[in-house]
Scaffold this motif. Structure first.
Motif, PDB file in Angstrom:
ATOM      1  N   LEU A   1     -56.148 -31.572  88.656  1.00 24.99           N
ATOM      2  CA  LEU A   1     -55.979 -30.291  87.974  1.00 24.99           C
ATOM      3  C   LEU A   1     -55.633 -29.182  88.967  1.00 24.99           C
ATOM      4  CD1 LEU A   1     -58.897 -30.401  85.369  1.00 24.99           C
ATOM      5  CD2 LEU A   1     -56.462 -30.775  84.957  1.00 24.99           C
TER       6      LEU A   1
ATOM      7  N   SER B   1     -51.981 -27.515  88.278  1.00 20.99           N
ATOM      8  CA  SER B   1     -52.233 -26.333  87.458  1.00 20.99           C
ATOM      9  C   SER B   1     -51.102 -25.317  87.532  1.00 20.99           C
ATOM     10  CB  SER B   1     -53.549 -25.678  87.892  1.00 20.99           C
ATOM     11  OG  SER B   1     -53.507 -25.339  89.269  1.00 20.99           O
TER      12      SER B   1
ATOM     13  N   THR C   1     -58.377 -31.850  81.338  1.00 25.51           N
ATOM     14  CA  THR C   1     -59.466 -30.869  81.329  1.00 25.51           C
ATOM     15  C   THR C   1     -60.523 -31.239  80.290  1.00 25.51           C
ATOM     16  OG1 THR C   1     -57.906 -29.140  82.018  1.00 25.51           O
ATOM     17  CG2 THR C   1     -60.021 -28.423  81.108  1.00 25.51           C
ATOM     18  N   ASN C   2     -60.070 -31.633  79.108  1.00 23.63           N
ATOM     19  CA  ASN C   2     -61.018 -32.060  78.069  1.00 23.63           C
ATOM     20  C   ASN C   2     -61.792 -33.299  78.511  1.00 23.63           C
ATOM     21  OD1 ASN C   2     -60.214 -29.981  76.341  1.00 23.63           O
ATOM     22  ND2 ASN C   2     -58.553 -31.213  75.475  1.00 23.63           N
TER      23      ASN C   2
END
Length: 616
Positions: free
Chosen positions: A547, A551, A566-567
């Motif tokens: 991430l 990002s 992310t989840n």
């Protein structure tokens, strides 16, 4: 009073030669009742020097003589006029905004300081600190006051240095920054060797100061001078090298600045693309790298990375694109070693030395990877490109290592989807059998999970294999370094290709997981619980690194996959917390070797776990 008023009127129109006599008479004949009026007249009208910074052709000598004589007239006349000095300082103290200050205020403070005792000098220094703290004195005022007037202000040079030194020693960051600016102005204006030697001596003394603001301010001044005035600073480089003997007193970010300064001066001093690192600096870095103590080895890593970046970065071309980058890479790799730039060979030699030094310590490898990754990303963000030979070295020594240790190739997708597979995969993938997960752990089932790429997944992360060294003797202790190596891999990819297209397969690839439910967790043996918890911990940190890397990517596909990751990360951390509540495990610190002054600490998952344990 009438005579004094007429003399004050002469201040506006007196020639440079006549002005010293006008000033001397005005100051010597001033009565206590006229002190305030005289000071205001001087502040208002004695700014002729700044107006005539560039004297007319044929009159430079006359103007310079007028400046010198005017300051001398003020100095000698004020020496025994305490009432007038008090009025002058009070008038400067009462000025309430930066716009109302003029160059005369700076000249007057330096002049009063030069003719006063220690008590009065302390009062002047206090006024300067108050003015700087209130933003009444700005760097532009210092430049206007000193620039182009170095010859006239030379008698007050030592007092300007003392003012700058006092500001730089302050614990207040704004005062220290202003002191740094005064040093920069003095170095540029007073260009003779003796003055610059004094300035460099003071700055190097500040590097041993008691406060971080003082040390950082001095190093920032040296860094600015090294980048803008490297030729002028080069004769005094011995002063900067002397700081190498006191690295124990510096923090990592300060050591980084010091080696950057030395590397910049070394290369600029050699001249041309053949510029190499000075032998004494190169030897000092190698000595640090050979130290068995991790602290000194880290100093060597910082020096090696700083020197490597100084020798292997250059501003990007305005028309640079991915194609030009790849062309330069192929040209660099095809170029014989004898034809390569010498300093690039020296940079690669430093990296090879670092690699050898890291073999004895995982913490050392983590520190080096973090240091080099941060340096590369900072260079790219600042508009510099990294030489292809450096990124190729990273690819051979780090990227290949990541692929071999942490990833496992998966069978190829169905034939109808074969055109969507990525370049770089081994041709034997079509002949691969599905992975046998049952052999990865003797008692706990293993599965591939969190697969965003679906059938197009090229690789899987070997978390279960690496979390238990007894089942993976070829890679014992591989996991503590995997975050740092992945970070360096993505930094090198971004520097060489301009994006992370070469790492697309990692963003959505599956990972090996233990097929364990929360209800069944309590029935497992303690050793199995440790493996399960560590596997979740490393999976969470793997996702965090991905991430962080993706990002800033603007592709919709990357953003969508990053959102899914992310989840998944949130879900993993929640599960990890529940397992830790059932069985305590001391989670490893994946950033154990990061510099303490750069915000080092445990990973986010470890921090969250420790905070929850404290609350419970």
């Amino acid at each position: 009073e009438e005579v004094a008023e007429k003399v004050m009127d002469l201040l506006r129109c007196a020639s440079p030669i006549d002005l010293p006599m006008v000033v001397r008479y005005l100051v010597q004949s001033c009565t206590p009742e006229m002190a305030e009026q005289t000071v205001r007249a001087l502040r208002k009208n004695l700014n002729f020097i700044s107006d005539q910074a560039a004297p007319p052709a044929g009159e430079p000598a006359q103007t310079l003589e007028g400046e010198l004589l005017t300051f001398e007239a003020l100095r000698s006349s004020l020496k025994f006029r305490k009432a007038l000095i008090t009025s002058l300082l009070n008038e400067i103290r009462k000025v309430g905004s930066a716009e109302e200050h003029c160059p005369f205020d700076v000249w007057a403070l330096a002049l009063v300081r030069s003719i006063s005792d220690q008590k009065r000098q302390a009062e002047v220094d206090k006024i300067v600190r108050q003015k700087v703290a209130r933003r009444h004195f700005r760097p532009s005022l210092i430049w206007q006051s000193i620039q182009n007037h170095g010859d006239a202000l030379r008698p007050f040079f030592s007092h300007f240095c003392q003012i700058a030194s006092g500001l730089l020693r302050s614990n207040d960051f704004s005062l220290a920054a202003f002191g740094s600016e005064v040093y920069r102005v003095l170095f540029e204006v007073f260009a003779d060797g003796f003055s610059r030697q004094d300035i460099l001596g003071l700055l190097t003394a500040h590097t041993g100061g008691s406060s971080d603001s003082e040390v950082d301010g001095a190093l920032d001044v040296l860094a600015t001078l090294a980048s803008k005035h490297s030729v002028a600073l080069r004769p005094f480089v011995v002063y900067v090298k002397g700081v190498l003997d006191y690295l124990d007193n510096l923090k990592h970010n300060q050591i980084r600045k010091l080696f950057t300064i030395l590397s910049t001066l070394s290369i600029s001093g050699a001249g041309g693309p053949e510029g190499r690192l000075d032998d004494d600096v190169f030897i000092h870095i190698r000595k640090l790298l050979s130290q068995p103590i991790l602290k000194y080895k880290q100093h060597g890593f910082i020096g090696a990375v700083s020197a490597t970046m100084a020798m292997s970065t250059k501003p990007k071309r305005p028309d640079g694109d991915e194609q030009s980058l790849s062309q330069s890479l192929s040209q660099s790799l095809s170029q014989p070693a004898s034809q390569r730039v010498p300093r690039l060979d020296q940079a690669i030699a430093l990296l090879d030395t670092v690699k050898t030094s890291c073999r004895s310590s995982e913490e050392a490898l983590v520190f080096f990877c973090d240091e080099l990754a941060t340096a590369i990303l900072d260079a790219v963000a600042s508009g510099f490109s990294v030489e292809p030979s450096v990124t190729e070295w990273i690819s051979e020594n780090i990227t290949n290592r990541v692929e071999e240790r942490y990833l496992k190739w998966l069978p190829s997708p169905p034939a109808e989807d074969a055109e969507e597979t990525q370049d770089g995969e081994p041709p034997e993938r079509e002949k691969m059998d599905p992975p046998d997960l049952s052999a990865l752990h003797p008692t706990v089932k293993v599965k591939l999970d969190l697969n965003i790429n679906g059938e197009q997944a090229l690789v899987a992360v070997r978390l279960v294999e690496m979390v238990q060294p007894q089942w993976n003797p070829e890679n014992p202790g591989a996991l503590p370094t995997f975050c740092a190596e992945l970070r360096l891999m993505q930094a090198s990819t971004k520097a060489s290709e301009g994006n992370l297209e070469g790492m697309n397969a990692l963003l959505g690839c599956p990972m090996q997981f233990f097929a364990v439910d929360l209800d069944d967790f309590s029935y497992h043996e303690p050793g199995e619980k440790v493996h399960i918890i560590l596997q979740l911990f490393y999976a969470a940190n793997w996702i965090i690194e991905l991430l962080n890397a993706f990002s800033y990517e603007e592709e919709n596909v990357h953003q969508s996959r990053a959102l899914q990751r992310t989840n998944q990360l949130v879900s993993l951390l929640e599960t990890l917390d529940k397992y830790l509540a059932n069985h305590h495990v001391d989670l490893p610190d994946l950033n154990a070797a990061a510099p303490a002054d750069a915000g080092a600490g445990p990973s986010k998952a470890a921090k969250a776990k420790k905070e929850k344990e404290k609350d419970s």
